[in-house]
Structures are given as C-alpha cells and as structure tokens.
Design a protein around this motif. Structure first.
Motif, PDB file in Angstrom:
ATOM      1  N   HIS A 172       0.838  -1.207   0.000  1.00 50.40           N
ATOM      2  CA  HIS A 172       0.000   0.000   0.000  1.00 50.40           C
ATOM      3  C   HIS A 172       0.866   1.247   0.000  1.00 50.40           C
ATOM      4  CE1 HIS A 172       0.732   0.991   4.232  1.00 50.40           C
ATOM      5  NE2 HIS A 172       0.278  -0.178   4.641  1.00 50.40           N
ATOM      6  N   TYR A 226      -1.560   0.129  -8.808  1.00 52.33           N
ATOM      7  CA  TYR A 226      -2.490   0.690  -7.829  1.00 52.33           C
ATOM      8  C   TYR A 226      -3.710   1.294  -8.517  1.00 52.33           C
ATOM      9  CZ  TYR A 226       0.882  -0.002  -4.096  1.00 52.33           C
ATOM     10  OH  TYR A 226       1.720  -0.582  -3.186  1.00 52.33           O
ATOM     11  N   SER A 260       3.453   5.130  -3.640  1.00 49.47           N
ATOM     12  CA  SER A 260       3.753   3.705  -3.543  1.00 49.47           C
ATOM     13  C   SER A 260       5.253   3.470  -3.618  1.00 49.47           C
ATOM     14  CB  SER A 260       3.038   2.933  -4.654  1.00 49.47           C
ATOM     15  OG  SER A 260       3.473   3.386  -5.918  1.00 49.47           O
ATOM     16  N   THR A 314      -3.153  -4.472  -4.347  1.00 51.79           N
ATOM     17  CA  THR A 314      -2.541  -3.350  -3.637  1.00 51.79           C
ATOM     18  C   THR A 314      -3.656  -2.388  -3.224  1.00 51.79           C
ATOM     19  OG1 THR A 314      -2.200  -2.143  -5.699  1.00 51.79           O
ATOM     20  CG2 THR A 314      -0.373  -3.524  -4.908  1.00 51.79           C
TER      21      THR A 314
END
Length: 368
Positions: A172, A226, A260, A314
């Motif tokens: 994350h 993501y 990220s 993610t």
C-alpha cells in the motif's frame, strides 16, 4: 448467532462504546482488551503523544517465539458528520453493528483476539494492538522501537487486519504530510492596518494545484499496480477560527501526499519546499514510513492468498504496516469494507467478522 459471532459482537460493542478518537486517551480501550488476553504474556508500552495525552499499546504472545502476529489499532477518526450516536454499538435486526470505529477497526481487532485465543496453546501467536494509527503511527513505532517481547518473539509474519473484505493486500501507499504556514498581522479588516495571511498562502496553493495536476497526468509519476494509479495529494486549509471581518494572522494548509514503493517522492518533496521559499510559506514535513510492498509470489502473500481464496491486490490507503514491516513481512487482510470507514454511520457485519476467525486460525497454523 453462534458462540463465536456472539463473543465478537459483545467485544466489538464494548470497544465501540469507548471513545478512542486519536485526540483522546485510548487507555480505557486497552484496559477493556487486556482481560480478553488471559493466558497470554502481555506487555504494555506507554507513551504520551505530542499533546501530552496518555497512550498505551499492547503486545501479547502465547505459544513462544515465531509464528504469526495479528495487528490492529484502537484509535478512530473524529466523529465528523455523525447524526446518530457515534458510540452506540447498536446491533440491528440484520446483524450489523453500528458505531464509530466498528469497521476501522474495533471489529477486526475483536475478531483477531477471538481467533488468537481460540488457537491450541502450542501454536505461537502474537497480537500487536496499537493506537495513533489514524494520525502519526506513533503506537506502531512504540512497538517497533521499544517492545522487548517483540524482540524475543521475532514473528515470521504480521497480518494487519484492516478491513479489506478478507482479500490479501500485498502493498500500500504511505504518506508524507506537509504542514504549510503563512503568517499575517491581525487587525479589523476595515482599517487597512492588518495583513491577511491568506494572500500569502493563495499563490503557494496555486503551485500546489500544479503539482496535483501533474500527478494525475504525468505517467512517469504513476504506478499501474495501484487503483487509482496516480498518487493522492490532498489539501485542507485552516484559518484557525478567524472571523470574516478580521485579517487572518495565521493560515495553514496541510497536504497529505501518498505514494507507492515504485514512486520516487523527491519531485514532490522538492517542489513543495521550493514553493514555500518563493512565497514566504514555512513548510514542515512528517513522513509516515516507507511504503510496504511484497511481491505477489512472496511466501507470506502466497499463504494468505491460499487461505483467503482471493488474489492479492494493492491498496491506496496506508496502515501500520509502513512501520511494522521493520519487524516482519506484512500483509493487510481483515473483515469489513474500507468503503464505509471514515464516514458517518460506519457499520460492520458481525457475520463477516466471525467468518474471519477460521481464516486467521488457518494462517496461524501454517506459521506454527
């Protein structure tokens, strides 16, 4: 309602009824949790936050070193927007428990506690129960830096039981928070003798909008692993209660930049500080911790995937994993819907909390 579901409902209700917004002490919640840990070796780590408020985190182990650790936090966001009682802990006819922190994350914490204490005594299991997750991650830092029990146990993996609908999250974003302050001179606005700090802050914010736009359009600053691929760059503005007929003496913009592991934050960091120097705005930054991310084929991710029966993903939000990854590899997986967190009328299904227990136990068995 079966015994496990009833036990989780009772504990979640008790925790929700205790106000533990990050601005107040969480010790009443810690005191309610500790009796649930009979048979565990329990370590308390106490500290005072920046406002001098007493805080406590709990580390509990049974079964010896190694094994898996379950982690969750006791604090909640403020009750902004709530019309009903945020601390009711009401359970409706559909088996849904309502209240601030029910999903994020007192319900998942209750499920992890019930799962851990229901394991056979020989199975090593640890609980890392933090606070200040919603603000500074100070509770997780206290465990990582000060816990003697964690140093002895050395868990093989940490499952952060944030609400993910029981889908494993292998990585994350983490954040850098910029606090940007402009100063003025307070006076009655009609006299012409004051200086409004907003007129200093506004051109600075115009440059922040340029950064915001670039993050959403420049593919070199985005990460397709993501959703969304662009980094969050969110701003709030505070005039500290100044009335509309007063020149503002202090104007503060707080910006949260989430990125990220594959994104280099240097461009954003340098651009914010450069704009501050140009426009006379003081910039202070605080970093949450580096973004945690494990490859999809990591053994811990693979084990979580097999147990959950869902492919790893993610997430754009942050958790204590940004700090706890210094102890052991982290995966984020827990019951509940993150979509209802941080919103009025937050609620969680007791059935979903109960369904997490056998998954948590199966994972602990693999790491025994």
């Amino acid at each position: 309602m079966d015994t496990i579901a009833s036990t989780i409902a009772d504990l979640t209700r008790d925790l929700v009824k205790l106000d533990s917004r990050s601005s107040v002490s969480n010790i009443p919640v810690a005191d309610r949790i500790e009796p649930e840990l009979r048979g565990f070796d329990v370590e308390r780590v106490d500290y005072a936050d920046a406002a001098g408020v007493a805080k406590r985190v709990l580390v509990a182990n049974r079964g010896g070193p190694g094994g898996i650790a379950f982690s969750g936090h006791m604090d909640t966001v403020p009750e902004t927007g709530w019309q009903a009682d945020p601390w009711s802990g009401r359970v409706d006819d559909g088996g849904v428990l309502h209240g601030l922190g029910s999903t994020d994350m007192k319900g998942p914490v209750a499920a992890a506690i019930v799962a851990a204490r229901s394991l056979p005594d020989r199975v090593p299991v640890t609980l890392l129960i933090t606070t200040d997750e919603e603000t500074t991650k100070r509770g997780a830092r206290a465990i990582a830096e000060k816990s003697e029990l964690v140093k002895r146990i050395r868990p093989k993996g940490i499952l952060v039981v944030e609400p993910t609908s029981l889908r494993p999250v292998r990585g994350h974003r983490s954040h850098i928070q910029f606090t940007c302050t402009a100063e003025g001179v307070q006076a009655h606005s009609s006299t012409g003798k004051g200086r409004n700090a907003n007129w200093t802050l506004i051109p600075f914010l115009a440059e922040m909008k340029t950064i915001y736009d670039r993050l959403r359009t420049d593919r070199t600053l985005q990460d397709d692993a993501y959703d969304p691929p662009f980094s969050d760059f969110n701003v709030i503005i505070d005039n500290h209660g100044t009335a509309v007929n007063v020149t503002v003496p202090l104007a503060t913009a707080v910006i949260k930049f989430r990125y990220s592991a594959s994104i280099d934050p240097t461009y954003v960091r340098e651009a914010v500080h450069a704009a501050g120097r140009t426009h006379g705005v003081a910039v202070r930054e605080a970093e949450e911790g580096s973004p945690p991310e494990l490859p999809a084929d990591h053994p811990f991710v693979a084990a979580c995937t097999e147990v959950a029966g869902q492919a790893p993903v993610t997430a754009p939000f942050g958790t204590d994993a940004s700090i706890l990854q210094s102890i052991a590899p982290c995966v984020i997986m827990g019951p509940g819907d993150i979509g209802v967190a941080h919103k009025p009328d937050e609620a969680v299904s007791i059935g979903e909390l109960a369904s997490a227990v056998p998954l948590f136990q199966a994972l602990a068995g693999r790491f025994a």
